[in-house]
Design a protein around this motif. Structure first.
Motif, short mmCIF file in Angstrom:
data_model
loop_
_atom_site.label_atom_id
_atom_site.label_comp_id
_atom_site.label_asym_id
_atom_site.label_seq_id
_atom_site.Cartn_x
_atom_site.Cartn_y
_atom_site.Cartn_z
N UNK A 211 0.81 -1.21 0.00
CA UNK A 211 0.00 0.00 0.00
C UNK A 211 0.85 1.26 0.00
N UNK A 212 2.16 1.14 0.26
CA UNK A 212 3.02 2.32 0.17
C UNK A 212 3.43 2.62 -1.27
N UNK B 78 -9.78 -7.48 5.32
CA UNK B 78 -10.26 -6.25 4.68
C UNK B 78 -11.49 -6.49 3.81
N UNK C 16 -10.89 1.94 -9.89
CA UNK C 16 -11.10 2.90 -8.79
C UNK C 16 -10.02 2.80 -7.72
N UNK C 17 -9.55 1.60 -7.48
CA UNK C 17 -8.56 1.44 -6.41
C UNK C 17 -7.81 0.14 -6.63
N UNK C 18 -6.61 0.07 -6.15
CA UNK C 18 -5.87 -1.18 -6.00
C UNK C 18 -4.83 -0.94 -4.92
N UNK C 19 -4.26 -1.98 -4.40
CA UNK C 19 -3.29 -1.83 -3.32
C UNK C 19 -2.11 -1.00 -3.83
N UNK C 20 -1.89 0.15 -3.22
CA UNK C 20 -0.78 1.02 -3.60
C UNK C 20 -1.19 2.21 -4.44
N UNK D 161 -3.26 4.80 -3.98
CA UNK D 161 -3.24 6.14 -3.37
C UNK D 161 -1.82 6.66 -3.21
N UNK D 162 -0.90 5.76 -2.88
CA UNK D 162 0.48 6.21 -2.70
C UNK D 162 1.10 6.66 -4.02
#
Lengths: 1005, 99
Positions: free
Chosen positions: A712-713, A753, A893-897, A899-900
């Motif tokens: 997620x980083x 999660x 829309x989203x995947x792990x990482x 947002x970073x």
């Protein structure tokens, strides 16, 4: 020679069984039941070693595991050579060969003793101050010299041939220490049916009772002599099948949740141990309740010259007389702050030792023991201190002085010849294990000691380890602790108290240095014998501003030797407390750490050595590869064929041949170690979309895609080809080393999660054998073997996947390539892997099929700029840094990482990016890991632009290639940079990371 | 070595488990819309508790399940074990053995 220094009868030695032994080559004799220390003293040998730093002559100070001086090596053969053993714990056996340590050329004449004269120049911390310049000399000159000059024993020169075993066990009550308190506790708990383990570090159970006189002067327990009570008690415990008695077993560490580590010595005391017997056994005991009955250690007194051979702890001298029948000297001076020393004086007096005087630093000596001493005619001087000693290899006199009412020393010294000094500063409860268990300690001012207060574990302390010293009270304390422990473990709590007549308690204790006259005599007063720490060192540390006892400990090394400050901690604290004018509890106490006494590495390793050290994972073709000359490398736990040398080829020649075979014909490679995870369920595609950066919805069944997994980083965590084998099923491959952690990460998300997703994860790494067939002839090799699949370029293009059969067994066939050539990966059930491999290898002969190993695989993938996670990435590399931004599903829309990756810093132009490097001299192969610099031969400190991640000689290009992460690298194409080599900085040119077939035509062949 | 009570398998030695960090830190549903500060807090901010700490464990070499635990970091004693998705029980007092 033996008779002279032994009493005629009594003690626990067997005078009918003499044992021969050698010390530094001198042939000596002792008796069965002796320790090396008692046998040496019986032979008049007091000088047994040289000290750590000053090489001062040292003798035997104690009689137990607290001994700081008498460290010896015991040798059975070159491999069975054990240094740094405490002579007080080495049991004598016939033929024992012992050596003194840290002396040259001999124990009585030691060149290193010059350090003692140089001592004003080598105080505490001298090596931090003195040996600073030039810097280069630290490594080449100062450190090796200091290390050679200091130190204790030498290591054995051969591998340890002995076996070590280990055992796990549960019990209701574990009792540590088999002195009177421990025996009473074990008996009380065993009486109500508890499963009890009783361990003790000594060869015999009995603890302090072993050092008591027998016969008329014996202490009484339940109306009989202590020795008779001891025999009966042990006999009762031995006959109880729920009780395990473990002598020679040290409880060395107390771990959370009442796990106690025991080290049992099985053969060290035997003259001829059975070759199959383990030397030691480590026990991990999980106890419901623990009773600590670890006793107390007598505290030395600190006065100038207190380290000469012949100066003993009073209770130790008493043990030597009573237990071993040894007369440790003929004329003794006693110096004490504790009544117990009077008991020692009386026992030695009875054995015929002349007691020159009992010097008591206290103003009064009223106790019953002092009265007995006076009645026996022993001279007692109160308010007397010891201000100096003399005698080179053994004490020959002491200087006494009077202490005035103001506590200051009065002028005028009385010199008193002697060959033995007994000292006692009281007793320090052994709170080591209690403290390791995270129990809280409290300061007991009367005993000048820390004692157990609040327990953190289910543990109780009993007897002198909590400051209870009188025998009657100790037995009562032990019995009630044993009863209460059994009660808490679910048994009846029926306190049973042994009846003992009231006895004289030990009263008095002293912490710190004895009063001395104003001007220094120049003699060292030792606080820590083993690490050669004196009062002067501690005074220096406080003068230099050290206040915390933890800092003072590290600066002066007090309490840091293998004895862990058993005899020194309280005196150091007392001395520092006076220097800082703060009470001891405010100065604090250093942390007690395991092990209580040193434990061999072998005991910790147990069976886990050699082939059993770590599991080895092998692929289905392992034996074939071995038969065909493969050289293997370790990749995590796997053994992988690195290359297949022919006719004595060197590695570079074999790798070049294998690489060219793949580029020009066909190679075969075992890729079975790749991690494989089956992702199944109606939400499998949603799960994959959320985990990996790629867009999976658009991946058709029968197709595969290169997947990138981030944390997620935003940094790359793993990669691998992912195939969709059904609408609700993905075959995910991972890196070889990453398989377990990727599955763990997926499980974490699924379980915690996204519990709403209907998806199941199964590791299938070992279900499949994976045989890569790569090269322009790959299709021709497989054509005749594959059943039920059209593998033509049109029917099975690059990145397609199809189920079928090969050699009659089920197969999942991937059209994939990690080489840049036309390639297939044949997945078959692991049990058929070898047969299918052999079939493909046979069918490929006419096409020149060549087995290749991981080294060629690395070169081939580097020629194509394919990254290896962990080599091109290091946990700080984003997909864009690695040139993989194309893989990211932009519309998700989203995947792990995700947002970073949106952070501005993750898109900065000067991030390190993957590029290729060409050396100006095409034959120079750079070292992996080397820094990439902007200019040549810069003087440090220099901030590098990046570093080389992969570097090889490319046979197909006939030149060296390198991959590198370089700041702003993609904007530097064509630029000249510099990379250091052992022969100086060399110029390199920044280039594309794809060195070969950049348009990818060969993949689609 | 701790003794850990897996809610599915019972008491097992610590060797069978993997520590999973602080519990009750849910991954934000709207991650891409989160402020940098909020995202950074989620990624990096953890308590450094002296006392009772809610944490995750996984019985990796057993049933493979994640679960939560309350542990007193000063004594290493577990105060409660509970399943994923359940709220942390009100902290109980540690058991102390009187001397």
């Amino acid at each position: 020679m033996n008779g002279a220094l032994r009493v005629d009868a009594g003690g626990r030695i067997n005078r009918a069984r003499p044992l021969r032994f050698t010390f530094d080559g001198h042939e000596l004799t002792g008796f069965e039941g002796d320790t090396l220390a008692s046998a040496l003293l019986a032979n008049g040998v007091h000088l047994v070693g040289r000290s750590f730093k000053y090489h001062r002559p040292r003798g035997i100070l104690a009689a137990g595991s607290e001994e700081p001086n008498a460290l010896v090596a015991v040798r059975r053969d070159d491999a069975r050579y054990t240094p740094n053993l405490r002579a007080t714990q080495v049991e004598l056996y016939d033929g024992l060969e012992a050596h003194s340590q840290n002396r040259w050329p001999s124990l009585s004449f030691d060149i290193g003793a010059v350090n003692d004269l140089l001592s004003p120049f080598i105080p505490a911390g001298f090596y931090y101050k003195t040996f600073m310049w030039p810097r280069s000399a630290w490594k080449s000159l100062y450190e090796p010299r200091i290390r050679a000059a200091a130190g204790l024993g030498e290591s054995p020169t051969q591998a340890d041939p002995d076996r070590y075993s280990n055992r796990y066990v549960h019990c209701d009550v574990l009792v540590v220490g088999a002195g009177p308190a421990g025996l009473a506790a074990a008996s009380a708990a065993a009486d109500v049916g508890a499963r009890v383990i009783l361990c003790d570090e000594q060869s015999e159970l009995g603890g302090s009772l072993l050092g008591e006189p027998d016969g008329a002067r014996a202490p009484q327990i339940e109306g009989e002599r202590a020795s008779a009570w001891l025999t009966q008690t042990i006999d009762t415990l031995t006959r109880n099948p729920r009780v395990s008695l473990l002598p020679r077993t040290t409880a060395f560490g107390y771990f959370p949740h009442n796990l106690v580590g025991l080290n049992q010595r099985l053969t060290d005391h035997l003259a001829n141990p059975h070759p199959d017997s383990p030397r030691e056994r480590q026990w991990q005991v999980r106890a419901q309740e623990v009773v600590l009955a670890t006793g107390a250690i007598e505290r030395p007194l600190v006065f100038p010259g207190n380290d000469r051979p012949g100066i003993l702890l009073a209770a130790a001298a008493r043990t030597y007389v009573n237990r071993y029948g040894v007369i440790p000297g003929s004329r003794a001076v006693v110096i004490t702050a504790c009544d117990e020393a009077y008991r020692a004086a009386l026992d030695l007096h009875d054995a015929g030792v002349f007691i020159a005087t009992i010097a008591d630093v206290r103003a009064q000596a009223y106790g019953p023991l002092a009265e007995r001493a006076r009645r026996a005619g022993l001279p007692v001087q109160t308010l007397t201190t010891l201000v100096g000693t003399s005698g080179r290899l053994r004490v020959n006199a002491v200087q006494l002085a009077r202490i005035g009412d103001d506590g200051k020393v009065i002028d005028g010294v009385q010199t008193m010849p002697c060959d033995l000094v007994l000292m006692s500063g009281g007793f320090t409860p052994s709170v080591h294990l209690f403290s390791q268990s995270r129990g809280k300690l409290a300061w007991d001012d009367k005993a000048q000691s820390f004692v157990p207060a609040q327990s953190a574990e289910r543990v109780r302390s009993a007897g002198s380890c909590r400051g209870t010293f009188a025998l009657a009270a100790v037995l009562e304390d032990g019995a009630s602790a044993g009863s209460a422990a059994a009660g808490d473990a679910g048994f009846a709590n029926t306190a049973r108290r042994p009846a003992v007549p009231a006895a004289d308690p030990a009263i008095g204790a002293y912490a710190g240095a004895l009063p001395q006259p104003g001007e220094s005599t120049g003699h060292k007063a030792f606080i820590d014998w083993q690490n050669d720490v004196t009062t002067r060192d501690l005074a220096l540390a406080t003068r230099e501003g050290f206040r915390s006892i933890e800092h003072i400990k590290r600066y002066t090394t007090t309490g840091m030797a293998t004895d862990q400050g058993k005899t020194s901690n309280l005196n150091a604290l007392g001395f520092v407390s006076r220097q800082l004018d703060k009470p001891i509890p405010e100065v604090g106490l250093t942390t007690f750490r395991m092990p209580y006494t040193p434990v061999t590495f072998g005991a910790f390793a147990g069976f886990a050595r050699g082939d059993l050290f770590d599991p080895t994972r092998t692929t289905p073709t392992h034996d074939w590869a071995a038969r065909n000359g493969a050289v293997f490398e370790d990749v995590s736990l796997w053994k992988r064929a690195r290359y297949f040398p022919r006719n004595g080829e060197a590695m570079h020649a074999a790798v070049a041949r294998e690489c060219l075979a793949v580029r020009k014909g066909c190679g075969i490679f075992d890729a079975s170690t790749l991690g494989k995870i089956e992702v199944v369920g109606k939400d499998a595609v949603t799960f994959m979309n959320r985990m990996y950066v790629n867009a999976w919805t658009s991946l058709a069944v029968g197709r595969s895609r290169y997947g990138v997994l981030l944390r997620d980083d935003g940094f790359i965590y793993d990669d691998g080809v992912v195939a969709r084998t059904a609408e609700d099923r993905f075959h995910v491959t991972t890196t070889t080393g990453g398989a377990a952690r990727v599955l763990a990460m997926m499980e974490d998300f699924v379980q915690t999660e996204w519990p709403d997703l209907s998806v199941w994860l199964t590791s299938t790494t070992e279900q499949w054998a994976v045989i890569a067939v790569q090269g322009p002839h790959a299709r021709r090799v497989l054509e005749g073997l594959v059943e039920g699949i059209d593998i033509s370029a049109q029917a099975m293009p690059h990145m397609s996947v199809a189920p079928g059969r090969i050699c009659g067994v089920p197969m999942l066939l991937f059209r994939v390539s990690f080489t840049g050539e036309l390639g297939f990966e044949v997945n078959v059930p692991a049990d058929f892997g070898l047969a299918v491999w052999e079939a493909i290898h046979a069918a490929g002969q006419q096409h020149g099929i060549t087995p290749y190993g991981t080294e060629a695989m690395h070169v081939l993938r580097a020629e194509k700029g394919y990254i290896i996670v962990g080599q091109e990435t290091d946990g700080t590399v984003t997909p864009d840094d690695a040139g993989l931004a194309w893989a990211i599903g932009k519309s998700k829309p989203d995947f792990v990482g995700k947002r970073s990756l949106q952070r501005p810093a993750m898109a900065a132009a000067d991030r390190k990016q993957l590029v290729g490097l060409f050396t100006a001299d095409s034959q120079v192969v750079l070292d992996e890991g080397t820094q990439v610099m902007l200019e040549r031969d810069q003087r440090p400190p220099v901030r590098p632009l990046g570093h080389v991640t992969s570097s090889y000689y490319s046979p197909v290009l006939s030149r060296s290639i390198a991959l590198a992460l370089v700041a702003g690298g993609r904007a530097r194409m064509g630029e000249a940079l510099y990379v250091s080599t052992p022969n100086g900085d060399v110029p390199v040119q920044v280039t594309s990371p794809v060195f070969y077939d950049s348009e990818g035509a060969r993949l689609n062949g | 070595m701790l003794l850990i009570e897996c809610p599915y398998c019972g008491e097992r030695p610590e060797l069978e488990f993997v520590y999973g960090g602080q519990a009750h830190i849910a991954r934000p549903q709207n991650a891409p819309d989160l402020s940098a500060q909020a995202w950074s807090d989620y990624l990096y901010q953890r308590d450094n508790t002296k006392g009772i700490h809610a944490e995750r464990w996984r019985h990796t070499h057993g049933c493979g399940r994640f679960f939560n635990a309350l542990r007193d970091t000063t004594t290493d004693h577990f105060i409660a074990i509970y399943k994923v998705g359940e709220a942390a029980p009100a902290a109980l007092k540690t058991r102390k053995v009187a001397l």
